[in-house]
Scaffold this motif. Structure first.
Motif, short mmCIF file in Angstrom:
data_model
loop_
_atom_site.label_atom_id
_atom_site.label_comp_id
_atom_site.label_asym_id
_atom_site.label_seq_id
_atom_site.Cartn_x
_atom_site.Cartn_y
_atom_site.Cartn_z
N UNK A 36 0.86 -1.19 0.00
CA UNK A 36 0.00 0.00 0.00
C UNK A 36 0.89 1.24 0.00
N UNK A 37 0.71 2.08 -1.00
CA UNK A 37 1.52 3.29 -1.15
C UNK A 37 0.73 4.49 -0.62
N UNK A 38 1.31 5.30 0.27
CA UNK A 38 0.58 6.38 0.93
C UNK A 38 0.41 7.62 0.06
N UNK A 39 -0.28 7.45 -1.06
CA UNK A 39 -0.50 8.53 -2.00
C UNK A 39 -1.93 9.08 -1.87
N UNK A 40 -2.11 10.33 -2.23
CA UNK A 40 -3.44 10.93 -2.33
C UNK A 40 -3.50 11.72 -3.63
N UNK A 41 -4.71 12.09 -4.02
CA UNK A 41 -4.88 12.91 -5.22
C UNK A 41 -4.62 12.19 -6.52
N UNK A 42 -4.77 10.87 -6.53
CA UNK A 42 -4.55 10.10 -7.75
C UNK A 42 -5.85 9.97 -8.56
N UNK A 43 -5.70 9.77 -9.84
CA UNK A 43 -6.85 9.63 -10.73
C UNK A 43 -7.63 8.36 -10.38
N UNK A 44 -8.95 8.47 -10.40
CA UNK A 44 -9.82 7.32 -10.15
C UNK A 44 -10.25 6.65 -11.45
N UNK A 45 -9.84 7.23 -12.56
CA UNK A 45 -10.13 6.65 -13.88
C UNK A 45 -9.07 7.14 -14.85
N UNK A 46 -8.67 6.30 -15.79
CA UNK A 46 -7.66 6.65 -16.77
C UNK A 46 -8.28 6.86 -18.14
N UNK A 47 -7.62 7.64 -19.00
CA UNK A 47 -8.08 7.74 -20.39
C UNK A 47 -8.07 6.36 -21.06
N UNK A 48 -8.73 6.26 -22.19
CA UNK A 48 -8.87 4.98 -22.87
C UNK A 48 -7.52 4.34 -23.19
N UNK A 49 -6.53 5.15 -23.53
CA UNK A 49 -5.20 4.64 -23.87
C UNK A 49 -4.28 4.55 -22.66
N UNK A 50 -4.82 4.80 -21.48
CA UNK A 50 -4.02 4.75 -20.27
C UNK A 50 -3.52 6.11 -19.84
N UNK A 51 -2.90 6.21 -18.68
CA UNK A 51 -2.38 7.49 -18.19
C UNK A 51 -1.22 7.97 -19.06
N UNK A 52 -0.92 9.25 -18.96
CA UNK A 52 0.14 9.84 -19.76
C UNK A 52 1.51 9.28 -19.37
N UNK A 53 2.29 8.89 -20.38
CA UNK A 53 3.66 8.45 -20.15
C UNK A 53 4.52 9.68 -19.90
N UNK A 54 5.04 9.81 -18.69
CA UNK A 54 5.87 10.97 -18.34
C UNK A 54 7.26 10.83 -18.94
N UNK A 55 7.86 9.64 -18.78
CA UNK A 55 9.14 9.35 -19.41
C UNK A 55 9.42 7.85 -19.33
N UNK A 56 10.40 7.44 -20.09
CA UNK A 56 10.82 6.04 -20.05
C UNK A 56 12.34 5.98 -20.15
N UNK A 57 12.89 4.89 -19.65
CA UNK A 57 14.33 4.66 -19.74
C UNK A 57 14.54 3.21 -20.13
N UNK A 58 15.27 2.97 -21.21
CA UNK A 58 15.52 1.61 -21.62
C UNK A 58 17.03 1.33 -21.58
N UNK A 59 17.40 0.11 -21.94
CA UNK A 59 18.80 -0.28 -21.87
C UNK A 59 19.27 -0.62 -20.48
#
Length: 411
Positions: A36-59
């Motif tokens: 359980x992560x002690x977060x608040x203010x999170x979305x209760x529903x996501x857009x059809x394609x999912x939440x926005x990708x903020x960034x990614x790191x590969x390799x």
């Protein structure tokens, strides 16, 4: 590494007493290790394609461990082409701050695939990484250099783990607590600065069960709670005294799910048909309050929300399961979800299934209530790593790639 721009940061409440920002996550499965992560203010529903990708790191290289987030830095492990474990430190925008190779990591084919296992634990200016070969690596969190490497097999006479040692160590003040599983050393506490042994569990020599220990307060006493190969134990955090032990055998000695604890009761669950049990944390030998075969969670973890246990089953035509904490009654199971990791934040369940589907679920004893879902297609290998939720972001690691989504309300 590929990166995009991060949009903002949300602060929440940090439970563990560590030098970190509110909303950070310094260890495996949340600050308390209970999923359980002690977060608040999170979305209760996501857009059809999912939440926005903020960034990614590969390799990043092969790995099954999670990312952790402390004081503006994201820590995650992987492997290079020389089979060396690598700890990466990334900024809030995904930019690499540093990386350091810390020694050989687990390489094997068949039932124990190649890759890093234990999730880093961050405490102040130190990062603690347990390798698949049971070496505890202590690193400088700011400069990215190994300051000490302790071979637990050599020191405590433990045996190598069949599937590669897997543990996110527990830091309690100056004590670094882990489970090498050697003779008189099922659990040990080492000094975080010197690496010297503070205590070890004399008379308890059961092998590790691939489980990450938790710290709980019971009857005014701080206890280390974990699963070993064939039992669940509670050990005094200060002295290493074995306070309580309950046999709970698993045919393959694989019990990776951290126990749940509330009101003097301990819930354990294991896979391969073993199922779960509710145990009073009193003297040894007391019978289980109830047992259950429906939720035989393999290694995906369980969570406790509002008097109900949620997790996914390994056997039979089952997926996400809801159990009543007090009675063990199966309130429902949802076979369509399949087996997957379950964590929770801001009153919602996040179910990351082994086919790569991330599902947002409204927890309720009255039935399965999925709200949104999207597919994790980037990355390599199995969808086994446990997601991390910190500062309004969802961190999903799949093999050589870390994906970071903005899951704040209104994002």
């Amino acid at each position: 590494m590929k990166r995009t721009t991060v949009v903002g940061m949300l602060t929440g409440t940090l439970i563990l007493a560590v030098a970190a920002q509110a909303g950070d996550c310094p260890r495996f499965r949340g600050p308390q290790g209970d999923g359980v992560f002690p977060e608040t203010g999170l979305a209760k529903q996501w857009p059809q394609d999912g939440p926005k990708l903020a960034w990614s790191a590969d390799g990043l290289g092969p790995g099954y461990s999670s990312a952790v987030v402390v004081d503006g830095t994201v820590y995650v492990t992987g492997m290079d082409d020389q089979n060396q474990g690598v700890l990466y430190a990334l900024g809030e925008d995904g930019a690499r701050k540093w990386k350091v190779a810390y020694g050989p990591e687990f390489v094997r084919t068949g039932p124990a695939p190649t890759g890093t296992r234990g999730t880093p634990t961050v405490d102040g200016d130190r990062v603690f990484v347990m390798t698949g070969f049971t070496q505890l690596v202590i690193l400088d969190a700011n400069k990215g250099r190994a300051v000490k490497i302790i071979d637990l097999l050599e020191r405590f006479g433990a045996e190598p783990a069949r599937f590669g040692f897997a543990e996110s160590v527990l830091v309690d003040g100056r004590r670094v607590i882990c489970t090498p599983g050697g003779p008189d050393a099922s659990l040990v506490a080492l000094d975080r600065d010197t690496g010297e042994t503070i205590w070890q569990t004399k008379g308890l020599g059961e092998p590790s069960g691939y489980c990450s220990a938790r710290l709980v307060s019971h009857d005014g006493r701080m206890l280390v709670l974990t699963m070993l190969a064939n039992s669940v134990v509670a050990v005094d955090a200060g002295s290493g005294e074995v306070v309580w032990q309950h046999e709970y055998p698993h045919r393959a000695a694989v019990q990776p799910n951290p126990p749940l604890y509330a009101d003097g009761m301990v819930y354990v669950a294991s896979g391969m048909g073993t199922g779960g049990a509710m145990l009073p944390l009193v003297q040894a030998g007391v019978a289980a309050r109830w047992t259950d075969k429906t939720l035989d969670c393999q290694m995906q973890g369980t969570v406790l929300l509002d008097g109900h246990i949620y997790g996914t089953a390994q056997s039979g035509n089952r997926g996400l399961v809801c159990l009543d904490w007090k009675t063990g009654q199966v309130r429902w199971n949802a076979p369509e979800t399949k087996m997957g990791v379950v964590v929770a934040a801001d009153g919602m369940l996040y179910v990351y299934t082994q086919d790569g589907t991330m599902i947002l679920v409204q927890p309720s004893p009255d039935g399965y209530k999925p709200v949104s879902q999207f597919t994790i297609s980037a990355g390599t290998d199995e969808h086994w790593a446990h997601p991390t939720i910190a500062n309004g972001r969802l961190y999903v690691r799949r093999g050589d790639t870390l994906l970071v989504y903005d899951v704040r309300s209104g994002s």
